[in-house]
Design a protein around this motif. Structure first.
Motif, PDB file in Angstrom:
ATOM      1  N   TRP A 153       0.833  -1.206   0.000  1.00  0.00           N
ATOM      2  CA  TRP A 153       0.000   0.000   0.000  1.00  0.00           C
ATOM      3  C   TRP A 153       0.860   1.246   0.000  1.00  0.00           C
ATOM      4  CZ3 TRP A 153      -5.577   0.316   1.053  1.00  0.00           C
ATOM      5  CH2 TRP A 153      -6.201  -0.950   1.005  1.00  0.00           C
ATOM      6  N   LEU A 154       0.309   2.291  -0.604  1.00  0.00           N
ATOM      7  CA  LEU A 154       0.983   3.595  -0.589  1.00  0.00           C
ATOM      8  C   LEU A 154       0.252   4.504   0.405  1.00  0.00           C
ATOM      9  CD1 LEU A 154       2.858   5.858  -1.773  1.00  0.00           C
ATOM     10  CD2 LEU A 154       1.060   6.263  -3.462  1.00  0.00           C
ATOM     11  N   PHE A 155       1.005   5.052   1.349  1.00  0.00           N
ATOM     12  CA  PHE A 155       0.460   6.039   2.295  1.00  0.00           C
ATOM     13  C   PHE A 155       1.022   7.387   1.902  1.00  0.00           C
ATOM     14  CE2 PHE A 155      -1.531   3.449   5.638  1.00  0.00           C
ATOM     15  CZ  PHE A 155      -1.114   2.195   5.242  1.00  0.00           C
ATOM     16  N   THR A 156       0.148   8.314   1.561  1.00  0.00           N
ATOM     17  CA  THR A 156       0.615   9.608   1.058  1.00  0.00           C
ATOM     18  C   THR A 156      -0.227  10.755   1.603  1.00  0.00           C
ATOM     19  OG1 THR A 156       0.967  10.899  -0.959  1.00  0.00           O
ATOM     20  CG2 THR A 156      -0.838   9.309  -1.020  1.00  0.00           C
ATOM     21  N   ALA A 157       0.402  11.939   1.656  1.00  0.00           N
ATOM     22  CA  ALA A 157      -0.369  13.115   2.064  1.00  0.00           C
ATOM     23  C   ALA A 157      -0.851  13.887   0.832  1.00  0.00           C
ATOM     24  CB  ALA A 157       0.469  14.013   2.964  1.00  0.00           C
ATOM     25  N   ALA A 158      -0.438  13.403  -0.360  1.00  0.00           N
ATOM     26  CA  ALA A 158      -0.876  14.065  -1.596  1.00  0.00           C
ATOM     27  C   ALA A 158      -2.391  13.982  -1.711  1.00  0.00           C
ATOM     28  CB  ALA A 158      -0.215  13.387  -2.794  1.00  0.00           C
ATOM     29  N   LYS A 159      -2.983  15.102  -2.105  1.00  0.00           N
ATOM     30  CA  LYS A 159      -4.454  15.131  -2.148  1.00  0.00           C
ATOM     31  C   LYS A 159      -4.956  14.564  -3.466  1.00  0.00           C
ATOM     32  CE  LYS A 159      -5.565  18.678   1.162  1.00  0.00           C
ATOM     33  NZ  LYS A 159      -4.604  18.101   2.043  1.00  0.00           N
ATOM     34  N   PHE A 160      -5.985  13.773  -3.411  1.00  0.00           N
ATOM     35  CA  PHE A 160      -6.660  13.313  -4.623  1.00  0.00           C
ATOM     36  C   PHE A 160      -8.129  13.081  -4.317  1.00  0.00           C
ATOM     37  CE2 PHE A 160      -4.781   9.600  -2.512  1.00  0.00           C
ATOM     38  CZ  PHE A 160      -5.857   8.735  -2.400  1.00  0.00           C
ATOM     39  N   GLU A 161      -8.934  13.128  -5.356  1.00  0.00           N
ATOM     40  CA  GLU A 161     -10.382  12.948  -5.181  1.00  0.00           C
ATOM     41  C   GLU A 161     -10.729  11.465  -5.260  1.00  0.00           C
ATOM     42  OE1 GLU A 161     -12.783  15.224  -4.449  1.00  0.00           O
ATOM     43  OE2 GLU A 161     -11.059  16.564  -4.178  1.00  0.00           O
TER      44      GLU A 161
END
Ligand SMILES: Nc1ncnc2c1ncn2[C@@H]1O[C@H](COP(=O)(O)OP(=O)(O)OP(=O)(O)O)[C@@H](O)[C@H]1O
Ligand SMILES: CC(=O)C(=O)O
Ligand SMILES: [K+]
Ligand SMILES: [Mg+2]
Length: 578
Positions: free
Chosen positions: A182-190
């Protein structure tokens, strides 16, 4: 109304009273104040009196006679009144009940059913829903209090700052398969992307290293960090499970929580706006989430005084490892504590929670602050109409520990059986209270000295002795007259067998006392003349048929100085109703 009535028991009361009086006198003589005691029999009315007096001068003189609207009224809530009529003094439940209000119980009818079912405090979690929704609920509760005679206090619970999975609004959980990456990111996406988790805070992975363990919601799923790429983390699932909406993260290294000093404030901009909202809606309690030290509590309290909102009591939620390190200073600074076991279980191995709960409860008793036990008390009842046996055991254990209050979360907020869950709390606590009373469990409670100044020390000693006396005599009720609830809390702290009827002419004190074990708050107009207050409240209760001839009450009063008698004193009297 009396649990024990009749002449023979009355005789018995008298004999024990004499003995207790001697004990009491001896104990009060231990403190350096002038004391005296006398017992007298007045026309079928037995009255023992012990007084500790201290000269405090006239500065403390207060006028409390300006409560016109209340004249001749006994502000007892309909639920306590009903319970008293039905079950008698000893049948009154001591443990207070808090219900989280959510979509499943926010109609006027549902709120009324919860109030009738014994809800003492309604909790609104500002994490969820809009301020308009919360305002509507608060107004409905206040309307029920005014129109139907309930006494339900309102608590708002701040969102606080915490790192969690961004809530995509999808109601259901997402499955995490063993070995999946899994990728854990703070990048925003809808919307949502497969095997990608969005964190709500950009610095969520600061200080995290490859090899660290990432635990979701205290064990819903576990990952190992296998790659770090800027702020992003690639993680492999080592223990499969589920992602719930707003799932919380914790990182572990060598079996220890990786604690990091995020720049997250205890009170965010949104929290301050929610606090303004709470002030304008005149809530009774603000529960502060993720308190890590006493400063944030003190800061909020001083802010409330500048806004003339001192009447709002501040509760600190213990839900981080850091707060446990500073427990005493946090408890000392706050007006009460919530053991927020949900988030505590994210930062603490689950097996440590029961002992930590007991420790927090002990510190609260030591420092005389009410304590609420919260989260997952009857979790299975979110879905099922009956609790597990283990849940009932957990509830009973909290009651055995003499916690002031128990709280429902999802059980009432979103569950299909909120009222039933409340009745389970009600029944389980009544049963355990009865057992504790029969087994005389309160003698096992440690006595801690609180007061430093002489007047404080006297008040405390008076209340300790009063409770010992009330238990030994088997009186039906304890009466106390209180401005800010302090004397009532000192009595409650000793967990007496009889209920404590706390008379106050301060509306905010009445609602604050709703969280205090064994206290029935009553709103009446009080004057400077304490003897007049006592006769008046006895008469009011008598005229409503709530006490009757032969009932015995122990009266604790704190008499302010007047121009005629420039002496403040506190007294204990035992009265048998004529
Ligand atoms: N006002 C509300 N509107 C919608 N759902 C709510 C509301 N209050 C609570 N809930 C729901 O009930 C559940 C349990 O409520 P509760 O407030 O105890 O949980 P929580 O969000 O985990 O608490 P906290 O964030 O304070 O640790 C929440 O997860 C949420 O789904
Ligand atoms: C109640 C709460 O905030 C918790 O248990 O985490
Ligand atoms: K909260
Ligand atoms: Mg929490």
């Amino acid at each position: 109304m009396a649990a024990v009535t009749g002449d023979s028991s009355l005789m018995c009361h008298r004999i024990v009273a004499r003995k207790s009086c001697v004990n009491l006198k001896n104990r009060i003589f231990g403190i350096p104040v002038s004391t005296w005691g006398n017992g007298e029999k007045v026309k079928g009315k037995v009255e023992f009196r012990v007084r500790a007096a201290v000269q405090v001068g006239l500065e403390g003189l207060k006028s409390e006679a300006n409560f016109r609207g209340l004249e001749g009224n006994l502000g007892i809530d309909v639920v306590s009144e009903g319970e008293l009529r039905q079950k008698g003094f000893l049948g009154l439940r001591k443990t207070k009940l808090v219900c989280t209000i959510g979509p499943a119980c926010c109609s006027l009818e549902d709120l009324e059913k919860l109030a009738l079912g014994g809800m003492n405090v309604a909790r609104l979690n500002m994490c969820h829903n809009t301020r308009e929704w919360h305002r509507d609920v608060i107004r409905k509760i206040k309307r029920l209090n005014e129109e139907k005679g309930f006494c339900v206090s309102v608590m708002i619970d701040t969102e606080g700052s915490q790192i969690h999975v961004v809530d995509h609004g999808a109601p259901s959980s997402v499955k995490v398969e063993d070995g999946s990456t899994w990728l854990f990111t703070a990048a925003k996406f809808e919307g949502s992307r497969p095997c990608t988790v969005q964190a709500n805070y950009k610095g969520f992975s600061e200080g995290i290293e490859v090899g660290d363990e990432l635990v979701i919601d205290g064990g819903m799923a576990t990952f190992e960090v296998i790659e770090k790429n800027g702020g992003d983390l690639h993680c492999k699932c080592t223990d499969p499970g589920l992602f719930l909406p707003r799932a919380k993260f914790s990182f572990w290294r060598d079996g220890k929580l990786v604690t990091r000093n995020y720049e997250l404030p205890t009170l965010s901009t949104k929290d301050w706006a929610d606090i303004e909202f709470g002030i304008s809606e005149e809530v009774d309690f603000i529960a502060l989430s993720f308190v890590n030290n006493a400063d944030s509590v003190r800061h909020l309290k001083s802010y409330l005084s500048t806004k003339s909102a001192k009447f709002i009591r501040v509760l600190a939620k213990i839900e981080s490892l850091e707060s446990l390190h500073k427990l005493e200073e946090i408890v000392d600074a706050s007006d009460g504590i919530m053991v927020a076991r949900g988030d505590l279980g994210v930062e603490l191995p689950l097996e440590q929670i029961p002992a930590v709960q007991e420790d927090i409860t002990d510190v609260c008793r030591k420092l005389n602050k009410p304590v609420i036990i919260a989260s997952q008390l009857l979790e299975s009842m979110v879905e099922y109409p009956t609790p597990t046996r283990a849940e009932v055991a957990d509830v009973s254990e909290a009651v055995r520990q003499y916690a002031d209050a128990l709280m429902l979360s999802g059980e009432s907020a979103i569950g299909s059986y909120g009222q039933k869950a409340l009745s389970v709390l009600q029944m389980a606590s009544s049963r355990m209270e009865m057992w504790s009373r029969e087994e005389n469990q309160q003698i096992l409670l440690r006595q801690h000295q609180l007061g430093v100044s002489l007047p404080d020390h006297i008040a405390e000693q008076i209340c300790n002795c009063a409770v010992e006396m009330a238990n030994n005599l088997g009186v039906d009720a304890i009466f106390v007259y209180t401005k800010h609830g302090h004397m009532a809390s000192l009595l409650s702290r000793n967990r007496p067998n009889p209920p404590i009827f706390a008379f106050t002419n301060d509306d905010s004190t009445r609602f604050a006392m709703n969280l205090q074990w064994g206290v029935v708050p009553l709103l009446v107009s009080l004057s400077d003349d304490m003897e007049a207050n006592i006769s008046k409240t006895v008469d009011l209760l008598k005229s409503k048929g709530l006490i009757s001839q032969g009932d015995s009450v122990l009266v604790v009063s704190d008499v302010n100085p007047t121009r005629a008698t420039p002496m403040a004193y506190q007294s204990i009297q035992v009265k048998t109703i004529a």
